[in-house]
Scaffold this motif. Structure first.
Motif, PDB file in Angstrom:
ATOM      1  N   THR A 183      32.337  30.436  44.208  1.00 24.94           N
ATOM      2  CA  THR A 183      33.762  30.596  44.486  1.00 24.94           C
ATOM      3  C   THR A 183      34.169  32.028  44.204  1.00 24.94           C
ATOM      4  O   THR A 183      33.966  32.527  43.087  1.00 24.94           O
ATOM      5  CB  THR A 183      34.608  29.651  43.634  1.00 24.94           C
ATOM      6  N   ILE A 184      34.761  32.671  45.208  1.00 25.25           N
ATOM      7  CA  ILE A 184      35.268  34.034  45.038  1.00 25.25           C
ATOM      8  C   ILE A 184      36.771  33.969  44.784  1.00 25.25           C
ATOM      9  O   ILE A 184      37.470  33.131  45.374  1.00 25.25           O
ATOM     10  CB  ILE A 184      34.958  34.910  46.280  1.00 25.25           C
ATOM     11  N   SER A 185      37.248  34.824  43.902  1.00 21.65           N
ATOM     12  CA  SER A 185      38.681  34.861  43.617  1.00 21.65           C
ATOM     13  C   SER A 185      39.055  36.275  43.201  1.00 21.65           C
ATOM     14  O   SER A 185      38.197  37.073  42.816  1.00 21.65           O
ATOM     15  CB  SER A 185      39.062  33.864  42.523  1.00 21.65           C
ATOM     16  N   LYS A 186      40.346  36.530  43.268  1.00 19.89           N
ATOM     17  CA  LYS A 186      40.845  37.866  42.951  1.00 19.89           C
ATOM     18  C   LYS A 186      42.084  37.734  42.085  1.00 19.89           C
ATOM     19  O   LYS A 186      42.992  36.983  42.414  1.00 19.89           O
ATOM     20  CB  LYS A 186      41.177  38.616  44.247  1.00 19.89           C
ATOM     21  N   ASP A 187      42.121  38.465  40.984  1.00 19.28           N
ATOM     22  CA  ASP A 187      43.310  38.535  40.138  1.00 19.28           C
ATOM     23  C   ASP A 187      43.940  39.902  40.373  1.00 19.28           C
ATOM     24  O   ASP A 187      43.486  40.905  39.814  1.00 19.28           O
ATOM     25  CB  ASP A 187      42.926  38.345  38.669  1.00 19.28           C
ATOM     26  N   THR A 188      44.961  39.938  41.212  1.00 19.00           N
ATOM     27  CA  THR A 188      45.547  41.228  41.567  1.00 19.00           C
ATOM     28  C   THR A 188      46.283  41.861  40.388  1.00 19.00           C
ATOM     29  O   THR A 188      46.397  43.087  40.326  1.00 19.00           O
ATOM     30  CB  THR A 188      46.493  41.082  42.760  1.00 19.00           C
TER      31      THR A 188
END
Length: 127
Positions: free
Chosen positions: A68-73
């Motif tokens: 799972t790829i995710s981004k915390d901007t």
């Protein structure tokens, strides 16, 4: 200029989990980002990608349902959660990014679609 620093690699037994992190030096919300991996003697392959807004993702077929790829901007950080790891997942994993402030729902897995690269982090999965 964007700088990317990966962390979280290591050695794990088959079936185990790891979470990779990629700290970005600039606002991640303006960049499409991705994880690639490479084994010595083979071409670099795209594993997972996420669009600049974090709403669209794309995965290599062999990792679907496991990664799972995710981004915390807010933290300018990209993640790759890797579960049910297999020996064939062993590789150096690279974080990549491209400045794309006008992108909408675009998350490619081709290396030519990215301009900035991290130094890589080794992931080793033993059977």
């Amino acid at each position: 200029q964007m700088q990317l620093v990966e962390s979280g690699g290591g050695s794990v037994q088959a079936g185990g989990s790891l979470r990779l992190s990629c700290a970005a030096s600039l606002f991640a919300s303006n960049y499409r980002m991705a994880w690639f991996r490479q084994v010595a003697g083979k071409e670099r392959e795209g594993v997972a990608a996420i669009d600049r807004r974090g709403t669209t993702t794309r995965y290599l077929d062999s990792v679907k349902g496991r990664f799972t790829i995710s981004k915390d901007t807010a933290k300018n950080t990209l993640y790759l959660q890797m579960n049910s790891l297999r020996p064939q997942d062993t590789a150096i994993y690279y974080c990549a990014a491209k400045y794309a402030p006008r992108d909408i729902n675009f998350a490619p897995l081709e290396s030519t679609d990215y301009d900035y690269w991290g130094q890589g982090t080794q992931v080793t999965v033993s059977s």
